[in-house]
Scaffold this active site. Sequence first.
Site, short mmCIF file in Angstrom:
data_model
loop_
_atom_site.label_atom_id
_atom_site.label_comp_id
_atom_site.label_asym_id
_atom_site.label_seq_id
_atom_site.Cartn_x
_atom_site.Cartn_y
_atom_site.Cartn_z
N ARG A 65 40.03 41.86 44.76
CA ARG A 65 41.26 42.29 45.42
C ARG A 65 40.96 42.62 46.87
O ARG A 65 39.89 43.11 47.19
CB ARG A 65 41.84 43.53 44.72
CG ARG A 65 42.51 43.23 43.40
CD ARG A 65 43.12 44.47 42.78
NE ARG A 65 42.11 45.42 42.36
CZ ARG A 65 41.77 46.50 43.02
NH1 ARG A 65 42.38 46.82 44.15
NH2 ARG A 65 40.83 47.30 42.58
N TYR A 90 42.84 34.90 43.60
CA TYR A 90 42.12 35.90 42.78
C TYR A 90 43.12 36.71 41.92
O TYR A 90 44.17 37.13 42.41
CB TYR A 90 41.29 36.85 43.66
CG TYR A 90 40.71 37.96 42.81
CD1 TYR A 90 39.64 37.71 41.96
CD2 TYR A 90 41.30 39.22 42.76
CE1 TYR A 90 39.16 38.69 41.11
CE2 TYR A 90 40.83 40.21 41.92
CZ TYR A 90 39.75 39.93 41.10
OH TYR A 90 39.28 40.91 40.25
N LYS A 144 48.68 43.94 38.83
CA LYS A 144 48.61 45.08 39.76
C LYS A 144 49.89 45.19 40.59
O LYS A 144 50.36 46.30 40.87
CB LYS A 144 47.41 44.93 40.68
CG LYS A 144 46.08 44.81 39.95
CD LYS A 144 45.75 46.03 39.15
CE LYS A 144 44.34 45.97 38.59
NZ LYS A 144 44.06 47.14 37.74
N HIS A 164 47.41 53.46 36.02
CA HIS A 164 46.23 52.60 35.87
C HIS A 164 45.36 53.20 34.76
O HIS A 164 44.36 53.87 35.04
CB HIS A 164 45.49 52.59 37.21
CG HIS A 164 44.38 51.60 37.32
ND1 HIS A 164 43.33 51.77 38.18
CD2 HIS A 164 44.17 50.43 36.69
CE1 HIS A 164 42.51 50.74 38.08
NE2 HIS A 164 43.00 49.92 37.19
N SER A 192 38.61 51.41 39.11
CA SER A 192 38.22 50.05 38.75
C SER A 192 36.73 49.97 38.43
O SER A 192 35.90 50.56 39.12
CB SER A 192 38.51 49.10 39.90
OG SER A 192 39.88 49.12 40.19
N CYS A 227 34.86 51.17 36.02
CA CYS A 227 34.15 52.34 35.48
C CYS A 227 34.10 52.28 33.97
O CYS A 227 33.87 53.28 33.30
CB CYS A 227 34.86 53.63 35.87
SG CYS A 227 34.52 54.17 37.54
N GLY A 228 34.39 51.11 33.39
CA GLY A 228 34.24 50.98 31.94
C GLY A 228 35.51 51.24 31.16
O GLY A 228 35.43 51.63 29.99
N ASP A 259 44.12 48.51 30.80
CA ASP A 259 44.23 48.63 32.25
C ASP A 259 45.48 49.38 32.74
O ASP A 259 45.41 50.07 33.75
CB ASP A 259 44.20 47.23 32.88
CG ASP A 259 43.87 47.27 34.36
OD1 ASP A 259 43.02 48.08 34.77
OD2 ASP A 259 44.47 46.49 35.13
N ARG A 280 35.18 37.39 35.88
CA ARG A 280 36.14 37.92 34.91
C ARG A 280 36.35 37.01 33.70
O ARG A 280 36.19 35.79 33.80
CB ARG A 280 37.51 38.06 35.60
CG ARG A 280 37.53 39.04 36.77
CD ARG A 280 37.61 40.45 36.28
NE ARG A 280 37.50 41.43 37.35
CZ ARG A 280 38.13 42.60 37.34
NH1 ARG A 280 38.90 42.93 36.32
NH2 ARG A 280 37.96 43.46 38.31
N ARG A 313 32.93 57.57 38.22
CA ARG A 313 31.51 57.24 38.15
C ARG A 313 30.81 58.18 39.13
O ARG A 313 30.91 58.00 40.34
CB ARG A 313 31.35 55.77 38.56
CG ARG A 313 29.94 55.25 38.65
CD ARG A 313 29.97 53.81 39.16
NE ARG A 313 30.53 52.90 38.17
CZ ARG A 313 29.82 52.31 37.22
NH1 ARG A 313 28.51 52.49 37.17
NH2 ARG A 313 30.40 51.50 36.37
#
Length: 613
Positions: free
Chosen positions: A94, A222, A231, A251, A273, A275-276, A302, A399, A430
């Site tokens: 992005r 993308y 998004k 989110h 984004s 972070c698992g 997400d 991805r 994180r």
Amino acid sequence: MVVETPVKPVSISSSSSVRAHSSPPADVNKHVRAWVEEGVALCKPDGIQWVDGSKAEREGLFDQGVQDGVFVKLNPQKWPGCYYHRSNSNDVARTEHLTFICGPSSDIAGATNNFMNDKDAYKKLGGLFDGCMRGRTMYVIPFIMGPLGSPLAKVGVQITDSIYVVQNMGLMTRMGDVAWKQLGDDEEFTKCLHSVGDVNPDRRFVCHFPQDNTIWSFGSGYGGNALLGKKCLALRIASYLGRQQNWMAEHMLLMAVQEPSGKKTYVAAAFPSACGKTNFAMLVPPKKYTDEGWKVTTLGDDIVWMWVDEASGRLRAINPEAGYFGVVPGTNSKSNPNALKACAKDTIFTNVALVKLEDGTYDVWWEDSDWPAPADALDWQGKAWTPTSGTKAAHPNSRFTAPMINNPVLDPAANDPNGVPISAIIFGGRRSHTIPLVFQAFNWLHGVYVGATIGSETTAAATGQVGVVRRDPMAMLPFIGYNIRDYLVHWFQMRKKMTDCPRIFHVNWFRKNDQGKFMWPGFGENMRVLKWIVDRCHGRAYARETPLGWMPRAEDIDLDGLNISRDDLRALEAVDAEGFKAEILSQEELFLKLAGDLPKEMVFQRELLISRL
Ligand code: OXD
Ligand code: MN
């Protein structure tokens, strides 16, 4: 042997070849027809294809994409129904600096968004769109965000010149004729105009016009810039609509924790984004827990849309998406076996490494996968790669796009138009230092402050520097589609609309010790923390009061079967007052940015935190 690339990066010449005009299905209402006519007059395509969402259409578009060099079909035994795509190497994440909120005055964008005056934006991008589809086919994609028939579901229509976008939208949304039925004669649909253009970053813009329910995206293929349902619609436009219509677009992942009695607790979690979120949403509990009858199921990984149910006064949620657009590197049978199963068929892999097998078919590979590195491959840029190349074969932000029905632990309520009641909201980031494993906010207002001040070390999901702590309010910094001042006020005000609000928590799986080693094993073991959270929601777990909030004592988290001592857990949960004072100082960056726009609750909560330290 070095294999030759059959995939061209996206460029003008790689968009699909010209197709015969196909006319709109009878169900398409006059508002959509008029808008598509405007799009045709502007973009001047050589042909139009009205996408119907059928299986035959999907197969035909993959064949076309393979012919055009947009896709490579993967080995059908190993990867049934799967395709490979490589995007332009300048177009792999992005582009927040090229993302704009547009309106008549900059107040709509606020302190944290890029602003462009709406008239200027339509003029500037209008110039770029003018004639951009000459020699190309225009696809008209109807789609629904949200389960069919949900009161919160929204219809969007995306015009694009990219087959890759059509096929991804088919996985990520409820796409096709079904959307015309949901829309009926209504005028209200999100108008999404997209062209890959010439994939030139100097002519790349992702513009949102919240007041017009419109998105114009030019120059990128993308995912986050080009799959406009995700998004752009489901977060930026939806967050704006949510504020006006008393709901929230966030989110967040959405999961259910089922206890041995069969009772389910639904939990939403916001992590910045990469972070698992996908790993957490598909968590496999340790064997001890599954033996006892605990189970985790996924509703989304997400985005959630949440509203207050009038009858119960509780927050309910749906996942507006129908698929997963997950980060590939690091996905393996240990980190996320369910994601691996989700992408075992009917999946699109973007920007991983491509491997030619002896029989001439193709395989994919990525770093930290279950498979040994191939002797040679083509890397994400299409360059010859071997294990001694010293470079990454897959882009760190490569991805998979997989349909959620492939997820073996998909929760049946994922398709329920009425959504699920939310008991806990978890924020996280994180953070190598300072932030403990888990704490619970004292109440909703404190929880909003905790969420608004999330900090996280940056990763490869967005372009920019990697590894610095960035303040990311509610993990929504790049996705709030309007003024952050109004967004935070909306969060605070939601409290008054609920009679029984979710508990709010903060977690950090990434704390490191002095040797730089992670102190918590993460992945499936996060179940131990999740159990404490669920038990707290039902009044079953103890917590002590600390300056940060309610925290488990060392004996309150189950460590049975882990190589972690109670002292280690104490260290993981330690609140170092000096470290936290530095944390508060580092939050000043956000507070200064919002100066004059800061809801007073934020200031009060900060003062209370300081006085508790
Ligand atoms: C995503 C992101 O792609 O948050 O989901 O960047
Ligand atoms: Mn995301």
